[in-house]
Design a protein around this motif. Sequence first.
Motif, mmCIF file in Angstrom:
data_model
loop_
_atom_site.group_PDB
_atom_site.id
_atom_site.type_symbol
_atom_site.label_atom_id
_atom_site.label_comp_id
_atom_site.label_asym_id
_atom_site.label_seq_id
_atom_site.Cartn_x
_atom_site.Cartn_y
_atom_site.Cartn_z
ATOM 1 N N ASP A 79 45.112 56.728 26.273
ATOM 2 C CA ASP A 79 44.128 57.796 26.408
ATOM 3 C C ASP A 79 42.991 57.522 25.428
ATOM 4 O OD1 ASP A 79 45.223 59.303 28.426
ATOM 5 O OD2 ASP A 79 45.640 61.069 27.198
ATOM 6 N N VAL A 80 41.747 57.594 25.907
ATOM 7 C CA VAL A 80 40.592 57.211 25.090
ATOM 8 C C VAL A 80 39.622 58.380 24.954
ATOM 9 C CG1 VAL A 80 38.728 55.558 24.792
ATOM 10 C CG2 VAL A 80 40.829 54.850 25.953
ATOM 11 N N ALA A 81 39.473 58.892 23.735
ATOM 12 C CA ALA A 81 38.529 59.970 23.450
ATOM 13 C C ALA A 81 37.190 59.369 23.032
ATOM 14 C CB ALA A 81 39.064 60.871 22.333
ATOM 15 N N SER A 82 36.170 59.533 23.888
ATOM 16 C CA SER A 82 34.832 59.005 23.597
ATOM 17 C C SER A 82 34.899 57.584 23.057
ATOM 18 C CB SER A 82 34.095 59.924 22.619
ATOM 19 O OG SER A 82 33.645 61.079 23.295
ATOM 20 N N GLY B 36 30.418 70.299 31.738
ATOM 21 C CA GLY B 36 29.887 71.487 31.079
ATOM 22 C C GLY B 36 29.165 71.206 29.784
ATOM 23 N N GLU B 37 29.175 69.945 29.354
ATOM 24 C CA GLU B 37 28.537 69.519 28.097
ATOM 25 C C GLU B 37 29.029 70.368 26.921
ATOM 26 O OE1 GLU B 37 24.294 69.059 28.496
ATOM 27 O OE2 GLU B 37 24.475 68.269 30.539
ATOM 28 N N ASN B 38 30.355 70.464 26.828
ATOM 29 C CA ASN B 38 30.982 71.322 25.819
ATOM 30 C C ASN B 38 31.560 70.574 24.625
ATOM 31 O OD1 ASN B 38 30.651 73.776 27.353
ATOM 32 N ND2 ASN B 38 32.279 73.061 28.708
ATOM 33 N N HIS B 39 31.702 69.253 24.728
ATOM 34 C CA HIS B 39 32.476 68.524 23.715
ATOM 35 C C HIS B 39 31.651 67.410 23.093
ATOM 36 C CE1 HIS B 39 36.010 70.640 25.214
ATOM 37 N NE2 HIS B 39 35.635 70.303 26.433
ATOM 38 N N ASP B 40 31.503 67.465 21.756
ATOM 39 C CA ASP B 40 30.836 66.366 21.067
ATOM 40 C C ASP B 40 31.863 65.368 20.543
ATOM 41 O OD1 ASP B 40 31.768 67.116 18.473
ATOM 42 O OD2 ASP B 40 29.976 68.304 18.050
ATOM 43 N N HIS B 41 31.427 64.468 19.696
ATOM 44 C CA HIS B 41 32.232 63.313 19.296
ATOM 45 C C HIS B 41 33.229 63.617 18.176
ATOM 46 C CE1 HIS B 41 32.724 58.900 19.194
ATOM 47 N NE2 HIS B 41 32.790 58.994 17.881
ATOM 48 N N TYR B 42 33.016 64.700 17.457
ATOM 49 C CA TYR B 42 33.647 64.856 16.150
ATOM 50 C C TYR B 42 34.844 65.808 16.157
ATOM 51 C CZ TYR B 42 29.222 62.653 15.260
ATOM 52 O OH TYR B 42 28.157 61.786 15.320
ATOM 53 N N GLN B 43 35.979 65.307 15.628
ATOM 54 C CA GLN B 43 37.199 66.107 15.600
ATOM 55 C C GLN B 43 37.250 67.062 14.426
ATOM 56 O OE1 GLN B 43 36.856 62.937 14.823
ATOM 57 N NE2 GLN B 43 38.634 62.035 13.815
ATOM 58 N N SER C 50 21.745 56.164 25.544
ATOM 59 C CA SER C 50 21.396 56.041 26.964
ATOM 60 C C SER C 50 22.117 57.094 27.804
ATOM 61 C CB SER C 50 21.780 54.646 27.470
ATOM 62 O OG SER C 50 21.128 53.638 26.728
ATOM 63 N N GLY C 51 21.362 57.843 28.620
ATOM 64 C CA GLY C 51 21.980 58.803 29.520
ATOM 65 C C GLY C 51 22.687 59.913 28.772
ATOM 66 N N GLN C 52 23.807 60.372 29.355
ATOM 67 C CA GLN C 52 24.593 61.439 28.725
ATOM 68 C C GLN C 52 25.338 60.883 27.514
ATOM 69 O OE1 GLN C 52 24.672 64.038 31.477
ATOM 70 N NE2 GLN C 52 24.505 65.388 29.712
ATOM 71 N N ASP C 53 25.479 61.718 26.462
ATOM 72 C CA ASP C 53 26.153 61.251 25.256
ATOM 73 C C ASP C 53 26.799 62.421 24.533
ATOM 74 O OD1 ASP C 53 24.422 62.166 22.732
ATOM 75 O OD2 ASP C 53 23.028 61.632 24.334
ATOM 76 N N ASP C 54 27.593 62.086 23.504
ATOM 77 C CA ASP C 54 28.297 63.109 22.722
ATOM 78 C C ASP C 54 27.804 63.162 21.280
ATOM 79 O OD1 ASP C 54 29.289 60.821 21.592
ATOM 80 O OD2 ASP C 54 31.395 61.213 22.079
ATOM 81 N N GLU C 55 26.588 62.676 21.052
ATOM 82 C CA GLU C 55 25.928 62.540 19.750
ATOM 83 C C GLU C 55 26.224 61.224 19.062
ATOM 84 O OE1 GLU C 55 25.396 65.596 16.825
ATOM 85 O OE2 GLU C 55 25.953 67.173 18.239
ATOM 86 N N ALA C 56 27.212 60.471 19.520
ATOM 87 C CA ALA C 56 27.525 59.194 18.874
ATOM 88 C C ALA C 56 27.645 58.043 19.863
ATOM 89 C CB ALA C 56 28.811 59.311 18.062
ATOM 90 N N VAL C 57 28.187 58.315 21.050
ATOM 91 C CA VAL C 57 28.423 57.275 22.045
ATOM 92 C C VAL C 57 28.009 57.804 23.419
ATOM 93 C CG1 VAL C 57 30.084 55.586 22.921
ATOM 94 C CG2 VAL C 57 30.426 56.574 20.666
ATOM 95 N N ALA C 58 27.430 56.920 24.238
ATOM 96 C CA ALA C 58 26.931 57.318 25.548
ATOM 97 C C ALA C 58 27.957 57.045 26.643
ATOM 98 C CB ALA C 58 25.626 56.579 25.845
ATOM 99 N N PHE D 1 38.042 59.677 28.460
ATOM 100 C CA PHE D 1 37.622 61.066 28.312
ATOM 101 C C PHE D 1 36.230 61.047 27.685
ATOM 102 C CE2 PHE D 1 42.091 61.168 28.800
ATOM 103 C CZ PHE D 1 42.480 62.442 29.182
ATOM 104 N N ALA D 2 35.208 61.415 28.471
ATOM 105 C CA ALA D 2 33.814 61.255 28.053
ATOM 106 C C ALA D 2 33.177 62.593 27.697
ATOM 107 C CB ALA D 2 33.023 60.588 29.177
ATOM 108 N N GLY D 3 32.800 62.762 26.436
ATOM 109 C CA GLY D 3 32.123 63.970 25.981
ATOM 110 C C GLY D 3 30.627 63.898 26.248
ATOM 111 N N ALA D 4 29.980 65.082 26.356
ATOM 112 C CA ALA D 4 28.552 65.091 26.713
ATOM 113 C C ALA D 4 27.730 66.120 25.945
ATOM 114 C CB ALA D 4 28.401 65.342 28.210
ATOM 115 N N LYS D 5 28.258 66.652 24.841
ATOM 116 C CA LYS D 5 27.500 67.626 24.068
ATOM 117 C C LYS D 5 26.633 66.893 23.041
ATOM 118 C CE LYS D 5 28.012 71.935 21.445
ATOM 119 N NZ LYS D 5 28.977 72.847 20.771
#
Length: 294
Positions: free
Chosen positions: A147-150, A267-274, A209-217, A196-200
Amino acid sequence: MHIRTAVLAATATAALLVAPEASATNYTLWIHGKNGGGTQRGNYADFSNWGPSTVAAGVNKKAVNWDGRQRISVENFRVRDALDCFCTGSNWCYIAVHSAGDLQIGYTLSLYGGSTRYKKNAVPSSTGVCGNTDGTTQVGWNIKWVDVASGAGGGSELADNGEWATSDAIVGDLVTSTARAMFNHNTTRSVWFYMFAGAKGTAYSGILSGQDDEAVAYHSTGGVSVKGGFCNPGDWFCDGTLNTGTAATSNGKAKWSYHTVQFRDDGENHDHYQNGNWENIVGVVRADVATYAY
């Protein structure tokens, strides 16, 4: 049949074809990313990078702690030590990774997944090394899925543009061209990577590039085989939509082999940081692991 269901069914079928061993155990290994906090390397009980160790995060969970400031190649032995310890002999592992942890496990499987490994006893020393069982060997490791988180397997434009401290050697590995050329991402030894790709994303939207989670696209977190600006359905000014499952992007860019998008953050609810508390995209993965890693 869903891919994950099929994998679990195939694993169960294979288990019926071999003689059962009373000591067989499943483990869940968590591999962190860049800057792993104050974790104690070699201590598989130290979950301080992730959050409270009391939280459910898969059967017999272990934290694979490495120096997240160093290059992947320098610290990769710690990942191999953990896999040797818990994923050989009669034991099997589920793997969960975050960010540059994606590079770590991808590098391991591609370059070392076909190597000969001694079967270990799952009793680690203070440095995270386990003893041999009976002196016999096997090829590679017993891994059910990843399982891969961002995931940062495709690198990040933040490294390309010097947005991270260049004194950390890992930043050189996270340059998009370097990360993508570091190893053959298609060579996973038939182990599935659930992305699992975050988009916040907010602060660095103009760099990534494109949608991202503040650290990785999405091109990286979605396991796409080429760099590009990929987004959620209906978003404008993108190269294409990141499709779920194994399907190529809407403009025909394929994912790496054995990579499938399990979760796209529409929903663009999740950023990169735990945030030291299993939060955001890591929290989504933790819930998935708690359900399926048993």
